[in-house]
Scaffold this motif. Structure first.
Motif, mmCIF file in Angstrom:
data_model
loop_
_atom_site.group_PDB
_atom_site.id
_atom_site.type_symbol
_atom_site.label_atom_id
_atom_site.label_comp_id
_atom_site.label_asym_id
_atom_site.label_seq_id
_atom_site.Cartn_x
_atom_site.Cartn_y
_atom_site.Cartn_z
ATOM 1 N N GLU A 180 1.546 1.544 -1.268
ATOM 2 C CA GLU A 180 0.785 1.291 0.011
ATOM 3 C C GLU A 180 -0.724 1.340 -0.662
ATOM 4 O OE1 GLU A 180 1.523 0.875 2.786
ATOM 5 O OE2 GLU A 180 3.520 0.919 2.449
ATOM 6 N N THR A 181 -1.185 2.014 -1.842
ATOM 7 C CA THR A 181 -2.539 1.888 -2.417
ATOM 8 C C THR A 181 -2.984 0.583 -2.850
ATOM 9 O OG1 THR A 181 -2.207 4.423 -2.948
ATOM 10 C CG2 THR A 181 -4.099 3.057 -4.048
ATOM 11 N N GLU A 182 -1.842 -0.135 -3.595
ATOM 12 C CA GLU A 182 -2.260 -1.497 -4.132
ATOM 13 C C GLU A 182 -2.561 -2.308 -3.148
ATOM 14 O OE1 GLU A 182 1.303 -2.169 -6.538
ATOM 15 O OE2 GLU A 182 0.604 -1.174 -8.283
ATOM 16 N N ILE A 183 -1.590 -2.309 -1.896
ATOM 17 C CA ILE A 183 -1.572 -3.083 -0.842
ATOM 18 C C ILE A 183 -3.191 -3.089 -0.229
ATOM 19 C CG2 ILE A 183 -0.999 -3.502 1.495
ATOM 20 C CD1 ILE A 183 1.925 -2.900 0.725
ATOM 21 N N LEU A 184 -3.703 -1.792 -0.102
ATOM 22 C CA LEU A 184 -4.952 -1.407 0.323
ATOM 23 C C LEU A 184 -6.046 -1.980 -0.529
ATOM 24 C CD1 LEU A 184 -6.869 0.163 2.451
ATOM 25 C CD2 LEU A 184 -6.893 2.108 0.818
ATOM 26 N N SER A 185 -5.841 -1.985 -1.684
ATOM 27 C CA SER A 185 -6.859 -2.146 -2.905
ATOM 28 C C SER A 185 -7.240 -3.920 -2.850
ATOM 29 C CB SER A 185 -6.356 -1.851 -4.102
ATOM 30 O OG SER A 185 -7.397 -2.160 -5.070
ATOM 31 N N ARG A 186 -6.121 -4.618 -2.700
ATOM 32 C CA ARG A 186 -6.013 -6.013 -2.412
ATOM 33 C C ARG A 186 -6.683 -6.382 -0.791
ATOM 34 N NH1 ARG A 186 -0.881 -5.435 -4.635
ATOM 35 N NH2 ARG A 186 0.005 -6.022 -2.839
ATOM 36 N N LYS A 187 -6.496 -5.694 -0.067
ATOM 37 C CA LYS A 187 -7.012 -5.892 1.103
ATOM 38 C C LYS A 187 -8.438 -5.825 0.902
ATOM 39 C CE LYS A 187 -6.823 -4.361 6.124
ATOM 40 N NZ LYS A 187 -6.278 -3.451 6.912
ATOM 41 N N ILE A 188 -9.042 -4.819 0.559
ATOM 42 C CA ILE A 188 -10.531 -4.680 0.511
ATOM 43 C C ILE A 188 -11.209 -5.485 -0.685
ATOM 44 C CG2 ILE A 188 -12.132 -2.801 -0.141
ATOM 45 C CD1 ILE A 188 -10.326 -0.614 0.522
#
Length: 316
Positions: free
Chosen positions: A280-288
């Motif tokens: 979930e953290t990796e998804i958030l980082s890519r989104k940002i």
């Protein structure tokens, strides 16, 4: 004149009440009036000093004034003075902020934001074409070492919520002791509360002398309330548990984040599911940020100059 001003200041800061009532609602403007009385002469001195500096510069070609001020009166002063000298003022966004409409949200000719999603959101909110994304400014010359994990969990405190901080620190202390791991607490710069009585053998308060760079390379998971620190540690592949006791939903990029919690039980769940938390953290980082690629300052400035030339050519 100076004597009269000082007498007035003395009266203002020593008056006990500045109460105004509107529709049965009581407003106390004491602190606001104090800040204005002290801030205005301070701003005027800052303006005069900035004018003196720019006057003494030898300017023989177009130059840019970058400011990290965003909504403060100093941002207005800097941008207005820059224009007096034919200098292009540009604001650089380096901290998180809520995405709500405010009067005069942008003082500079352009406002360079810290990630692409922010460009889209603020352009719509402020209804302006002044906003542009190039690269996260805080990651210029970014160097990420291979991680040397020291702390299983690090909690970043909220400086206004002592009781909530205390609950989380006690939970982390219990977790650290039970699992025989080392955890840490990083105090907010404005958090003056005392937590020494809560610290144990497996829980440390991070020294102020420890740089963010050192800390981010040494922690596996961060627990934090709404804070710009999130934007600083995500590139270091730190897992994020976002705690939101007050249900602020103020960060547009975080509102749909699954590890957004409001209880100790939810924190515990995500700690016990590290692979899911990491995903979930990796998804958030890519989104940002998309893919984070190191960029040096020279390349960044070159890109800014190209953008300005493009803006001037297009007239917008």
């Amino acid at each position: 004149v100076i004597k009269k001003y000082l007498e007035t200041i003395f009266k203002l800061v020593n008056r006990k009440k500045y109460n105004f009532t509107h529709k049965n609602i009581l407003f106390n403007f004491k602190q606001a009036i104090r800040e204005i009385a002290i801030m205005i002469p301070g701003l005027k001195m800052y303006e005069l000093k900035l004018k003196l500096i720019l006057k003494n510069l030898s300017i023989n070609r177009p130059i840019i004034l970058f400011t990290l001020e965003q909504k403060s009166p100093h941002a207005s002063v800097e941008c207005e003075v820059a224009r007096l000298f034919g200098i292009t003022p540009i604001q650089l966004m380096t901290v998180d902020q809520s995405h709500r409409m405010i009067p005069n949200p942008i003082y500079g000719d352009k406002f360079i934001v810290d990630f692409k999603l922010r460009e889209d959101i603020l352009s719509k909110t402020y209804e302006t074409n002044k906003i542009k994304y190039i690269y996260p400014v805080q990651f210029l010359n970014l160097k990420i070492d291979s991680k040397k994990l020291r702390y299983k969990i690090c909690y970043f405190t909220n400086y206004t919520a002592y009781e909530e901080n205390k609950k989380i620190i006690l939970f982390i202390k219990s977790y650290a002791t039970k699992n025989n791991v080392l955890c840490a607490v990083r105090l907010h710069p404005r958090d003056n509360n005392k937590y020494s009585d809560l610290i144990g053998e497996n829980l440390q308060i991070i020294s102020k002398k420890t740089s963010d760079y050192q800390l981010f390379n040494s922690i596996e998971t961060a627990i934090t309330p709404p804070s710009s620190v999130i934007l600083h540690f995500l590139p270091y592949k730190v897992n994020l548990i976002y705690i939101d006791y007050f249900d602020t939903k103020k960060s547009a990029f975080i509102k749909e984040y699954k590890p957004r919690v409001q209880s100790i039980e939810e924190i515990e769940f995500w700690i016990e599911n590290p692979l899911e938390l990491k995903r979930e953290t990796e998804i958030l980082s890519r989104k940002i940020f998309g893919e984070i690629k190191p960029m040096n300052s020279s390349k960044f400035l070159s890109d800014v100059e190209l953008l300005i030339a493009k803006w001037n050519f297009n007239g917008n």
